[in-house]
Enzyme design. Structure first.
Site, short mmCIF file in Angstrom:
data_model
loop_
_atom_site.label_atom_id
_atom_site.label_comp_id
_atom_site.label_asym_id
_atom_site.label_seq_id
_atom_site.Cartn_x
_atom_site.Cartn_y
_atom_site.Cartn_z
N LYS A 151 0.85 -1.24 -0.06
CA LYS A 151 0.07 -0.21 0.06
C LYS A 151 0.94 1.24 0.16
O LYS A 151 1.79 1.60 0.52
CB LYS A 151 -0.88 0.07 1.35
N HIS A 180 -0.41 4.69 0.29
CA HIS A 180 -1.11 5.62 0.99
C HIS A 180 -1.15 5.07 2.43
O HIS A 180 -0.78 4.06 2.82
CB HIS A 180 -2.10 6.07 0.43
#
Ligand code: OMP
Length: 215
Positions: free
Chosen positions: A103, A105
Site C-alpha cells: 500500500k 498511502h
C-alpha cells in the site's frame, strides 16, 4: 493417529475440503485427492478449524513470538488460530499478515498487524512440492525475523526437488520444524479403517499416487 486427527479428517471430508477424484496440482502432478482449505467457509467451520490448528501447535511445543498468515489463504488461518489459542489455551499471541500489493498511502507497507519480528510461526494450508512456502520464507528473511516453524493442515508427504520430502527439504534448508495437523499417512489410515468400497477405491488410487510421488 490421535483422536483429534481422526476428527479433523472427518471434519474435512464433511466440509468437502478433502475430496477424492482427479485434480491437477500447482506442481503439475495429477492427484487423486485434494485439500481445499478455502472451503472451510462458515463461522462454525472456521472456529473449529482454529481449534485443530491450535491443538496441533500446542502439542508440538515449538517456541515462537508471533503468528504469520501469508496472503491470501494464510490470513484467515492465522487469525482463527490466534483466536483459538486465546479461547482454548489461554495464550494471547500477536499475529501479522501481509498484503500481496504494498500500500502506498495511509499507513503504507505490505504488513498488517503485529511486528514481523522475533521467532515467526507461519500458518499455511498445504505443502506439496514446497514452492509456496519458499516464497513466504523470503518475506521473513526480508524482515530480518527468524522462522520458528511452519504449521499446516496437511503434509502431503511428496518428494520435493530431490529424494527427500518437500517438507524435509524445507526443514533442512531453513532449520525449522514443519508441524501438520495430519499427513497423507493419517488420511490413508482413516480410509483403510472405513468399511466402505468407495473409500477402499480412493485408498487404492492414493496408494498408486504415493508410489509415484511420495517419499
Ligand atoms: P506447493 O507450492 O507445491 O508446496 O503446493 C502448495 C500449494 O498448493 C498450497 O498452498 C495450495 O495453494 C495448493 N494445494 C492445495 O491447496 N491443496 C492440495 O491438496 C494440493 C495443492 C497443490 O496444488 O499442490
Amino acid at each position: 493417529m490421535k483422536p483429534y486427527q481422526r476428527d479433523f479428517i472427518e471434519f474435512a471430508i464433511e466440509q468437502n475440503v478433502l475430496r477424492f477424484g482427479e485434480f491437477t496440482l500447482k506442481s503439475g502432478r495429477v492427484s487423486p485427492y485434494f485439500f481445499n482449505a478455502g472451503l472451510f467457509s462458515s463461522g462454525q467451520a472456521l472456529a473449529k478449524l482454529g481449534r485443530f490448528y491450535a491443538a496441533s501447535l500446542m502439542e508440538a511445543n515449538v517456541p515462537f513470538d508471533v503468528l504469520f498468515g501469508p496472503a491470501y489463504k494464510g490470513i484467515p488461518l492465522a487469525t482463527t488460530t490466534a483466536v483459538a489459542l486465546y479461547d482454548h489455551h489461554n495464550l494471547d499471541t500477536p499475529y501479522v499478515f501481509n498484503r500481496k500489493e504494498a500500500k502506498t498511502h495511509g499507513e503504507g507497507g505490505s504488513l498488517v498487524g503485529a511486528a514481523l519480528a522475533g521467532r515467526v510461526m507461519i500458518i499455511d494450508d498445504v505443502i506439496t512440492a514446497g514452492t509456496a512456502i519458499r516464497e513466504v520464507m523470503a518475506i521473513i528473511q526480508q524482515a530480518n525475523a527468524s522462522p520458528a516453524g511452519v504449521l499446516i493442515a496437511l503434509d502431503r508427504q511428496e518428494r520435493g526437488q530431490g529424494e527427500l520430502s518437500a517438507i524435509q527439504e524445507v526443514e533442512r534448508d531453513f532449520g525449522m520444524p514443519v508441524i501438520s495437523i495430519v499427513s497423507l499417512n493419517d488420511i490413508m489410515t482413516y480410509l483403510a479403517e472405513q468399511d466402505s468400497p468407495e473409500f477402499a477405491q480412493h485408498l487404492d488410487a492414493v496408494k498408486a499416487y504415493r508410489d509415484q510421488y511420495g517419499i
